[in-house]
Design an enzyme around this catalytic site. Structure first.
Site, mmCIF file in Angstrom:
data_model
loop_
_atom_site.group_PDB
_atom_site.id
_atom_site.type_symbol
_atom_site.label_atom_id
_atom_site.label_comp_id
_atom_site.label_asym_id
_atom_site.label_seq_id
_atom_site.Cartn_x
_atom_site.Cartn_y
_atom_site.Cartn_z
ATOM 1 N N GLU A 172 -17.112 3.866 0.358
ATOM 2 C CA GLU A 172 -17.158 2.618 -0.325
ATOM 3 C C GLU A 172 -16.152 2.271 -0.862
ATOM 4 O O GLU A 172 -15.496 2.832 -1.482
ATOM 5 C CB GLU A 172 -18.603 3.354 -1.109
ATOM 6 C CG GLU A 172 -18.481 4.523 -2.018
ATOM 7 C CD GLU A 172 -16.934 4.746 -2.736
ATOM 8 O OE1 GLU A 172 -17.261 3.283 -3.820
ATOM 9 O OE2 GLU A 172 -16.320 5.137 -3.194
ATOM 10 N N GLY A 315 -11.824 7.352 -3.993
ATOM 11 C CA GLY A 315 -13.076 6.448 -2.859
ATOM 12 C C GLY A 315 -12.501 5.862 -1.956
ATOM 13 O O GLY A 315 -11.211 6.096 -1.127
ATOM 14 N N GLU A 316 -13.206 4.861 -1.402
ATOM 15 C CA GLU A 316 -12.344 4.252 -0.161
ATOM 16 C C GLU A 316 -12.281 5.103 1.025
ATOM 17 O O GLU A 316 -12.110 4.756 2.346
ATOM 18 C CB GLU A 316 -10.882 3.496 -0.026
ATOM 19 C CG GLU A 316 -10.808 2.622 -1.219
ATOM 20 C CD GLU A 316 -9.068 2.950 -1.291
ATOM 21 O OE1 GLU A 316 -8.589 2.597 -0.355
ATOM 22 O OE2 GLU A 316 -8.993 1.820 -2.310
ATOM 23 N N GLY A 317 -13.043 6.021 1.962
ATOM 24 C CA GLY A 317 -13.245 7.182 2.398
ATOM 25 C C GLY A 317 -11.937 7.864 2.387
ATOM 26 O O GLY A 317 -12.206 8.604 3.420
#
Length: 349
Positions: A172, A315-317
């Site tokens: 996300e 985050g960001e995967g």
């Protein structure tokens, strides 16, 4: 750089919250025959039984949800959903909301951490702005999303999951989304804001106190959601959280195992665990940055054991993508090792 969007040719549509609720209640289970076959092969491999620990569990998990006696990782997909949050008006983040769009641009130009990690693990990255990055309503003032907008975001995530995907990693991006995730967790587990408020992307002590107060204000306004996980996701969540919920749900119906990336993604998927006792059985948690804090608490409540630590909180995967290396190693050992018979190695007496 991220590839084009992976939307399914047979797009799913939902006309009501009741239809969504029905999808959440009618979940397929893992293929136990496949898991038994995988466990049997593990017993024949040239190693003491159970000596590869969680690697053996991961292979059974992978095959059970893929419904294959020999799992595969030919098509690993990373979906990063991005969204903006009206609650940022309450001063809950030191970063301006404009950073969300700027980071989406960075993803598309290949300049973020997730772009680099995705390459190293052989995964296809898709970055999907939800609701054109228009912010939700400030959920301390009203519901974050209308029912129609919420369902649209859920279906965006649902239809982004390819039926031929072997493993789905979820990530996300969204300034303010740790507050939305914390508020959702607080609502689902009926606890105060101070328990769930975290520092997110760098809140100081004053910011942390302000975030806890914002969570409590939202919970007070939306008291009616306490027994309805989907209404909680609509009223105090976010567009990218709704899309993550939809993707997690789609993966279950499409026989795709899922790696959840840290706190925000896990909170976004948590309503499934409230709606079905095995709602998140097809998922694993990539990481917890520490052995305390939000992610650790949420993982404990949901019965998820993280694969990694490493102090990750980007985050960001990014954590989910890193976990792919471990899952690939688990699969390589399962499929590539010789059996005792093949290698002419004596077994224990």
């Amino acid at each position: 750089m991220p590839s084009s969007l992976p939307f399914s040719n047979a797009a799913h549509h939902l006309g009501s919250m009741q239809e969504l609720r029905s999808l959440c209640h009618t979940l397929p289970q893992a293929d136990q025959a496949a898991q038994s076959a995988i466990a049997y092969r593990e017993q024949q491999l040239t190693k003491p039984e159970g000596s590869l620990g969680r690697l053996e569990e991961l292979t059974r998990w992978l095959g059970g949800w893929q419904r294959r006696t020999t799992p595969q990782l030919e098509n690993v997909q990373i979906l990063v959903f991005a969204g903006n949050h009206g609650v940022t008006q309450q001063g809950i983040s030191p970063w301006p909301a404009t950073v969300t769009a700027q980071m989406v641009s960075n993803f598309h130009h290949g300049g973020a951490a997730i772009n680099q990690i995705a390459k190293t693990v052989g995964a296809c990255l898709h970055v999907i702005p939800v609701h054109n990055l228009q912010p939700t309503a400030d959920f301390t003032q009203s519901a974050a999303m209308t029912e129609q907008d919420f369902l649209h975001a859920v279906m965006l995530g649902y239809n982004a999951v390819s039926s031929d995907c072997d493993l789905l990693c979820l990530g996300e991006m969204g300034i303010g989304n740790t507050t939305a995730a914390a508020t959702l967790a607080a609502a689902l587990f009926k606890e105060k804001g101070v328990i769930w408020a975290g520092r997110g992307t760098g809140a100081d002590d004053a910011g942390l106190k302000r975030k806890a107060a914002v969570i409590d204000k939202a919970l007070s306004l939306h008291q009616h959601i306490s027994s309805d996980p989907l209404e909680a996701a609509r009223c105090i969540g976010g567009y990218e959280l709704a899309a993550t919920l939809g993707a997690t749900l789609a993966a279950r119906h499409k026989n795709v195992p899922v790696v959840l990336d840290g706190f925000v993604c896990t909170a976004a998927a948590a309503p499934l665990a409230q709606l079905h006792p095995a709602g998140l059985a097809h998922t694993c948690l990539s990481h917890c940055a520490t052995t305390t804090g939000q992610t650790h608490r949420l993982a404990s409540y949901l019965g998820l054991e993280p694969l990694l630590g490493l102090g990750l909180r980007l985050g960001e995967g990014s954590g989910a993508a890193l976990a792919v290396s471990i899952i690939r190693a688990a699969l390589a050992c399962h499929t590539g090792m010789a059996t005792f018979t093949e290698a002419a190695v004596s077994q224990k007496t």
